[in-house]
Write a protein that holds these residues in place. Structure first.
Motif, PDB file in Angstrom:
ATOM      1  N   PRO A   1       5.079  10.224   5.962  1.00 13.75           N
ATOM      2  CA  PRO A   1       5.689  10.542   4.665  1.00 13.75           C
ATOM      3  C   PRO A   1       6.862   9.628   4.303  1.00 13.75           C
ATOM      4  O   PRO A   1       7.016   9.253   3.141  1.00 13.75           O
ATOM      5  CB  PRO A   1       6.166  11.984   4.824  1.00 13.75           C
ATOM      6  N   ILE A   2       7.658   9.262   5.288  1.00 12.88           N
ATOM      7  CA  ILE A   2       8.802   8.374   5.012  1.00 12.88           C
ATOM      8  C   ILE A   2       8.318   7.035   4.493  1.00 12.88           C
ATOM      9  O   ILE A   2       8.790   6.537   3.456  1.00 12.88           O
ATOM     10  CB  ILE A   2       9.676   8.216   6.275  1.00 12.88           C
ATOM     11  N   LEU A   3       7.375   6.423   5.184  1.00 17.11           N
ATOM     12  CA  LEU A   3       6.877   5.117   4.756  1.00 17.11           C
ATOM     13  C   LEU A   3       6.149   5.203   3.422  1.00 17.11           C
ATOM     14  O   LEU A   3       6.240   4.289   2.594  1.00 17.11           O
ATOM     15  CB  LEU A   3       5.978   4.511   5.830  1.00 17.11           C
ATOM     16  N   PHE A   4       5.414   6.300   3.189  1.00 14.21           N
ATOM     17  CA  PHE A   4       4.699   6.443   1.928  1.00 14.21           C
ATOM     18  C   PHE A   4       5.664   6.553   0.752  1.00 14.21           C
ATOM     19  O   PHE A   4       5.463   5.910  -0.284  1.00 14.21           O
ATOM     20  CB  PHE A   4       3.771   7.664   1.970  1.00 14.21           C
ATOM     21  N   VAL A   5       6.718   7.342   0.900  1.00 14.93           N
ATOM     22  CA  VAL A   5       7.690   7.483  -0.194  1.00 14.93           C
ATOM     23  C   VAL A   5       8.404   6.159  -0.440  1.00 14.93           C
ATOM     24  O   VAL A   5       8.598   5.759  -1.598  1.00 14.93           O
ATOM     25  CB  VAL A   5       8.696   8.620   0.118  1.00 14.93           C
ATOM     26  N   LEU A   6       8.768   5.450   0.625  1.00 17.19           N
ATOM     27  CA  LEU A   6       9.408   4.144   0.445  1.00 17.19           C
ATOM     28  C   LEU A   6       8.453   3.153  -0.225  1.00 17.19           C
ATOM     29  O   LEU A   6       8.853   2.367  -1.093  1.00 17.19           O
ATOM     30  CB  LEU A   6       9.890   3.602   1.789  1.00 17.19           C
ATOM     31  N   PHE A   7       7.178   3.185   0.157  1.00 14.14           N
ATOM     32  CA  PHE A   7       6.171   2.312  -0.452  1.00 14.14           C
ATOM     33  C   PHE A   7       6.023   2.617  -1.944  1.00 14.14           C
ATOM     34  O   PHE A   7       6.021   1.713  -2.778  1.00 14.14           O
ATOM     35  CB  PHE A   7       4.833   2.485   0.276  1.00 14.14           C
ATOM     36  N   MET A   8       5.898   3.892  -2.295  1.00 18.54           N
ATOM     37  CA  MET A   8       5.718   4.260  -3.697  1.00 18.54           C
ATOM     38  C   MET A   8       6.947   3.906  -4.529  1.00 18.54           C
ATOM     39  O   MET A   8       6.823   3.440  -5.664  1.00 18.54           O
ATOM     40  CB  MET A   8       5.404   5.755  -3.820  1.00 18.54           C
ATOM     41  N   GLY A   9       8.127   4.111  -3.983  1.00 17.99           N
ATOM     42  CA  GLY A   9       9.337   3.730  -4.709  1.00 17.99           C
ATOM     43  C   GLY A   9       9.413   2.235  -4.950  1.00 17.99           C
ATOM     44  O   GLY A   9       9.826   1.779  -6.021  1.00 17.99           O
ATOM     45  N   THR A  10       8.984   1.463  -3.957  1.00 13.14           N
ATOM     46  CA  THR A  10       8.979   0.007  -4.116  1.00 13.14           C
ATOM     47  C   THR A  10       7.965  -0.425  -5.161  1.00 13.14           C
ATOM     48  O   THR A  10       8.263  -1.273  -6.017  1.00 13.14           O
ATOM     49  CB  THR A  10       8.654  -0.665  -2.764  1.00 13.14           C
ATOM     50  N   ILE A  11       6.776   0.140  -5.117  1.00 16.81           N
ATOM     51  CA  ILE A  11       5.745  -0.204  -6.102  1.00 16.81           C
ATOM     52  C   ILE A  11       6.200   0.161  -7.510  1.00 16.81           C
ATOM     53  O   ILE A  11       6.003  -0.607  -8.462  1.00 16.81           O
ATOM     54  CB  ILE A  11       4.410   0.500  -5.761  1.00 16.81           C
ATOM     55  N   MET A  12       6.809   1.322  -7.663  1.00 13.81           N
ATOM     56  CA  MET A  12       7.295   1.720  -8.986  1.00 13.81           C
ATOM     57  C   MET A  12       8.423   0.811  -9.463  1.00 13.81           C
ATOM     58  O   MET A  12       8.535   0.521 -10.649  1.00 13.81           O
ATOM     59  CB  MET A  12       7.767   3.178  -8.974  1.00 13.81           C
ATOM     60  N   GLY A  13       9.239   0.351  -8.556  1.00  7.65           N
ATOM     61  CA  GLY A  13      10.278  -0.603  -8.937  1.00  7.65           C
ATOM     62  C   GLY A  13       9.676  -1.932  -9.396  1.00  7.65           C
ATOM     63  O   GLY A  13      10.112  -2.510 -10.388  1.00  7.65           O
ATOM     64  N   PHE A  14       8.645  -2.392  -8.688  1.00  6.36           N
ATOM     65  CA  PHE A  14       7.992  -3.639  -9.093  1.00  6.36           C
ATOM     66  C   PHE A  14       7.243  -3.486 -10.408  1.00  6.36           C
ATOM     67  O   PHE A  14       7.073  -4.459 -11.131  1.00  6.36           O
ATOM     68  CB  PHE A  14       7.021  -4.123  -8.003  1.00  6.36           C
TER      69      PHE A  14
ATOM     70  N   VAL B   1      -3.204  -2.714   4.368  1.00  6.19           N
ATOM     71  CA  VAL B   1      -3.524  -1.530   5.175  1.00  6.19           C
ATOM     72  C   VAL B   1      -3.168  -1.781   6.638  1.00  6.19           C
ATOM     73  O   VAL B   1      -2.583  -0.911   7.309  1.00  6.19           O
ATOM     74  CB  VAL B   1      -5.016  -1.150   5.008  1.00  6.19           C
ATOM     75  N   GLY B   2      -3.509  -2.960   7.146  1.00 10.38           N
ATOM     76  CA  GLY B   2      -3.159  -3.297   8.529  1.00 10.38           C
ATOM     77  C   GLY B   2      -1.659  -3.292   8.754  1.00 10.38           C
ATOM     78  O   GLY B   2      -1.172  -2.803   9.780  1.00 10.38           O
ATOM     79  N   GLY B   3      -0.904  -3.829   7.795  1.00  8.14           N
ATOM     80  CA  GLY B   3       0.550  -3.826   7.912  1.00  8.14           C
ATOM     81  C   GLY B   3       1.129  -2.433   7.901  1.00  8.14           C
ATOM     82  O   GLY B   3       2.053  -2.119   8.660  1.00  8.14           O
ATOM     83  N   PHE B   4       0.570  -1.561   7.050  1.00  7.62           N
ATOM     84  CA  PHE B   4       1.052  -0.182   7.000  1.00  7.62           C
ATOM     85  C   PHE B   4       0.767   0.542   8.311  1.00  7.62           C
ATOM     86  O   PHE B   4       1.626   1.266   8.832  1.00  7.62           O
ATOM     87  CB  PHE B   4       0.397   0.551   5.822  1.00  7.62           C
ATOM     88  N   VAL B   5      -0.417   0.325   8.868  1.00  2.00           N
ATOM     89  CA  VAL B   5      -0.772   0.969  10.141  1.00  2.00           C
ATOM     90  C   VAL B   5       0.128   0.454  11.266  1.00  2.00           C
ATOM     91  O   VAL B   5       0.642   1.235  12.076  1.00  2.00           O
ATOM     92  CB  VAL B   5      -2.265   0.744  10.468  1.00  2.00           C
ATOM     93  N   LEU B   6       0.329  -0.854  11.319  1.00  3.84           N
ATOM     94  CA  LEU B   6       1.174  -1.426  12.382  1.00  3.84           C
ATOM     95  C   LEU B   6       2.621  -0.943  12.267  1.00  3.84           C
ATOM     96  O   LEU B   6       3.263  -0.630  13.280  1.00  3.84           O
ATOM     97  CB  LEU B   6       1.103  -2.952  12.356  1.00  3.84           C
ATOM     98  N   CYS B   7       3.139  -0.894  11.049  1.00  2.00           N
ATOM     99  CA  CYS B   7       4.515  -0.409  10.867  1.00  2.00           C
ATOM    100  C   CYS B   7       4.626   1.071  11.228  1.00  2.00           C
ATOM    101  O   CYS B   7       5.630   1.503  11.797  1.00  2.00           O
ATOM    102  CB  CYS B   7       4.976  -0.643   9.432  1.00  2.00           C
ATOM    103  N   THR B   8       3.594   1.840  10.926  1.00  6.46           N
ATOM    104  CA  THR B   8       3.602   3.258  11.286  1.00  6.46           C
ATOM    105  C   THR B   8       3.628   3.433  12.800  1.00  6.46           C
ATOM    106  O   THR B   8       4.403   4.240  13.327  1.00  6.46           O
ATOM    107  CB  THR B   8       2.372   3.972  10.687  1.00  6.46           C
ATOM    108  N   ILE B   9       2.803   2.674  13.496  1.00  9.65           N
ATOM    109  CA  ILE B   9       2.782   2.757  14.963  1.00  9.65           C
ATOM    110  C   ILE B   9       4.119   2.308  15.550  1.00  9.65           C
ATOM    111  O   ILE B   9       4.635   2.905  16.493  1.00  9.65           O
ATOM    112  CB  ILE B   9       1.621   1.916  15.532  1.00  9.65           C
ATOM    113  N   ALA B  10       4.702   1.260  14.955  1.00  8.37           N
ATOM    114  CA  ALA B  10       5.964   0.732  15.477  1.00  8.37           C
ATOM    115  C   ALA B  10       7.118   1.712  15.283  1.00  8.37           C
ATOM    116  O   ALA B  10       8.014   1.787  16.123  1.00  8.37           O
ATOM    117  CB  ALA B  10       6.290  -0.599  14.792  1.00  8.37           C
TER     118      ALA B  10
END
Length: 164
Positions: free
Chosen positions: A146-159, A126-135
């Motif tokens: 939305p961009i980071l969330f879609v990329l996160f979900m695609g990565t999780i589904m790939g894993f 959660v901290g990493g997601f917040v920091l990346c969002t701010i950055a």
């Protein structure tokens, strides 16, 4: 006024009877776990494919890799800290999934690792997601989440399609 009737449930026959799962031996539990793991192997479904396709489209349409490497508006220190936090989360996940489950065959992580390992990994994620969002906020503004969330979900589904 209509009368309200209460539903009558049958009384349990034996209140002292233990649940069936507690009567299983450790060998029987391992057999059941193996059967369930084999049954739940196939994670490829429509939602998995759609999340991965959406992540690829977002990655290409936002020119994500080029923005990360070349855009001067990114707050690089926060991005590094955010990626570091996410890396800690990934290392803990690899340890739990590959190290304990796949290589050592242990299913109940609470008995084999420190019980606070999963909450610590969650806090880092959660901290990493917040920091990346701010950055990345100066680049995409309100579209960053939305961009980071879609990329996160695609990565999780790939894993989730990994064989272990």
């Amino acid at each position: 006024m209509a009368e309200v009737r209460k539903r009558q449930f049958p009384a349990p026959e034996d209140d002292d009877e233990e649940p069936l799962i507690s009567k299983l031996t450790s060998e029987e539990r391992e057999t059941v776990d193996a059967m369930l793991a084999h049954k739940n192997r196939n994670n490829l479904n429509a939602s998995t494919v759609l999340w991965m396709i959406a992540a690829l489209i977002v990655f290409n349409m936002t020119d994500f890799a080029n923005v990360l490497m070349n855009d001067e508006r990114i707050k690089e220190d926060l991005l590094r800290w955010g990626c570091g936090c996410i890396l800690v989360n990934i290392v803990v996940g690899i340890y739990l999934i590959v190290g304990l489950s796949y290589l050592q065959g242990k299913r109940d992580w609470e008995n084999h690792v420190h019980p606070s390992l999963i909450p610590v990994a969650t806090i880092f994620a959660v901290g990493g997601f917040v920091l990346c969002t701010i950055a990345l906020w100066p680049v995409w503004g309100g579209w960053t989440l939305p961009i980071l969330f879609v990329l996160f979900m695609g990565t999780i589904m790939g894993f989730s399609l990994m064989p272990f």
